[in-house]
Scaffold this motif. Structure first.
Motif, PDB file in Angstrom:
ATOM      1  N   THR A   8      -7.882  -2.062   3.843  1.00 52.51           N
ATOM      2  CA  THR A   8      -6.692  -2.787   4.263  1.00 52.51           C
ATOM      3  C   THR A   8      -6.957  -3.511   5.570  1.00 52.51           C
ATOM      4  OG1 THR A   8      -5.938  -0.773   5.330  1.00 52.51           O
ATOM      5  CG2 THR A   8      -5.080  -1.220   3.151  1.00 52.51           C
ATOM      6  N   GLU A  14       0.830  -1.198   0.000  1.00 49.95           N
ATOM      7  CA  GLU A  14       0.000   0.000   0.000  1.00 49.95           C
ATOM      8  C   GLU A  14       0.867   1.250   0.000  1.00 49.95           C
ATOM      9  OE1 GLU A  14      -3.956   1.758   2.180  1.00 49.95           O
ATOM     10  OE2 GLU A  14      -2.496   0.704   3.432  1.00 49.95           O
ATOM     11  N   LEU A  65      -3.222  -6.884   1.206  1.00 52.83           N
ATOM     12  CA  LEU A  65      -4.335  -5.959   1.026  1.00 52.83           C
ATOM     13  C   LEU A  65      -5.562  -6.793   0.733  1.00 52.83           C
ATOM     14  CD1 LEU A  65      -2.803  -3.124  -1.176  1.00 52.83           C
ATOM     15  CD2 LEU A  65      -2.980  -3.249   1.295  1.00 52.83           C
TER      16      LEU A  65
END
Length: 357
Positions: free
Chosen positions: A344, A113, A338
């Motif tokens: 998340t 991420e 993820l």
């Protein structure tokens, strides 16, 4: 708001101070390339020891360059996973101690991420939904991102990551480590059409990627054509052509898969991030494809393509602004992912086994 980011997932010890998730006040990266070069890849134990030796100095330098004291930091964001467990533990342990001592929030960040957030600094505001190709030495994934913080995995490599394939082929060619930049350099003197490699086909029809067969094809071609590695001299024309052809095959697989998914999912923008996003041929072909679709494509700046702490701080700021912080049970998690079709994963304790500190 000032967020101190800390990144130690692999072979860079990094710290950064970011204001309000978009302005980098400092970004310090201590690379371990020289340490690992003799081995042709990252040695986990050596990486962990180097992180232990460098982390305090790197954080101190980041604070100094940002012209702030530790007491002025509002929150700490740290890479929680995925990555090398020993390396992750150094960063997580250090961040937990700082958070506890300063009594400020701690946010565990998914490294992948972080790469998505690496494009927020030097680009216009991201247009959602977007399709994000995260391509590096350890990861090759494509995510559909309907809005910031929500991810659906739509493509992945079935074997080697693209960056890993670059490193392994560079080793075969006798070019050294890390392989990506060296292959890109000698490929400039090569003919990308000299060797035609068959594109990997996924038997179940999913838009996934595979680079292991390509790596084997390079080794077979060298053997059948009696091509020797570089050794101590300069790369021959044959090696330059082979490097250019290999690079073109990797880029074609990445871009064509991204295009296939873009046509299916109709995003309003594209993101290409991670260490391999530095590759100029990948950037050129991605831009051509995006132009043909009439949508923008975002790349991180070169210094933000490889592992860095600014991207971790940016992702941490987003989660903090959304009211999501980690608790005292945060742990290093080498399998952190993820979520498909969701936000998340929680950054505290979870059901899967984790490495506690």
């Amino acid at each position: 708001m000032l967020v101190l980011g800390i990144e130690t997932s692999c072979d860079e010890t990094a710290a950064a101070v970011v204001r309000d998730g978009r302005t980098i006040l400092s970004s310090i990266i201590s690379s371990q390339i020289r340490l690992h070069r003799p081995y042709g890849g990252v040695v986990p134990e050596l990486a962990s020891r180097e992180h232990l030796e460098k982390i305090e100095q790197v954080v101190s330098t980041a604070l100094s360059e940002a012209s702030i004291s530790l007491e002025e930091v509002d929150a700490i964001a740290v890479t929680q996973g995925p990555g090398l467990v020993g390396a992750l533990l150094v960063g997580v342990s250090y961040a937990k101690a700082l958070s506890f001592g300063l009594n400020i929030p701690l946010i565990g960040v998914n490294h992948i991420e972080g790469h998505v957030f690496s494009v927020v600094f030097d680009n216009p505001k991201i247009v959602f939904p977007t399709l994000a190709l995260i391509v590096s030495g350890g990861h090759t994934n494509i995510f559909f991102v309907p809005e910031s913080g929500r991810y659906r995995l739509v493509s992945r490599t079935r074997d080697d990551a693209a960056g890993e394939a670059f490193d392994k082929v560079a080793k075969m060619l006798g070019l050294g480590y890390p392989g990506g930049p060296i292959i890109e350099r000698i490929a400039q003197d090569g003919d990308a059409k000299a060797v035609r490699f068959t594109k990997a086909k996924i038997s179940d029809g999913r838009p996934d990627l595979s680079f292991s067969g390509l790596k084997t094809a390079v080794a077979k071609y060298m053997k059948e054509n009696a091509i020797d590695p570089v050794g101590g001299g300069h790369a021959t024309q044959e090696l330059c052509d082979l490097a250019a052809s290999f690079q073109a095959s990797v880029v074609d697989a990445l871009v064509s898969t991204l295009e296939r998914l873009a046509l299916e999912l109709t995003p309003r923008s594209l993101i290409v991030a991670g260490g391999v996003a530095c590759n100029l041929k990948l950037q050129d072909e991605s831009r051509k494809m995006a132009d043909s679709l009439g949508i923008p494509v975002y790349f991180p700046s070169k210094h933000l393509s490889t592992d860095n702490a600014a991207m971790i701080a940016a992702a941490g700021y987003f989660h903090l602004s959304s009211g999501r912080v980690s608790d005292e049970n945060i742990t290093a998690d080498v399998t952190l992912r993820l979520q498909n079709d969701g936000i998340t994963e929680p950054t505290g304790a979870g059901k899967r086994p984790r490495y506690r500190v």
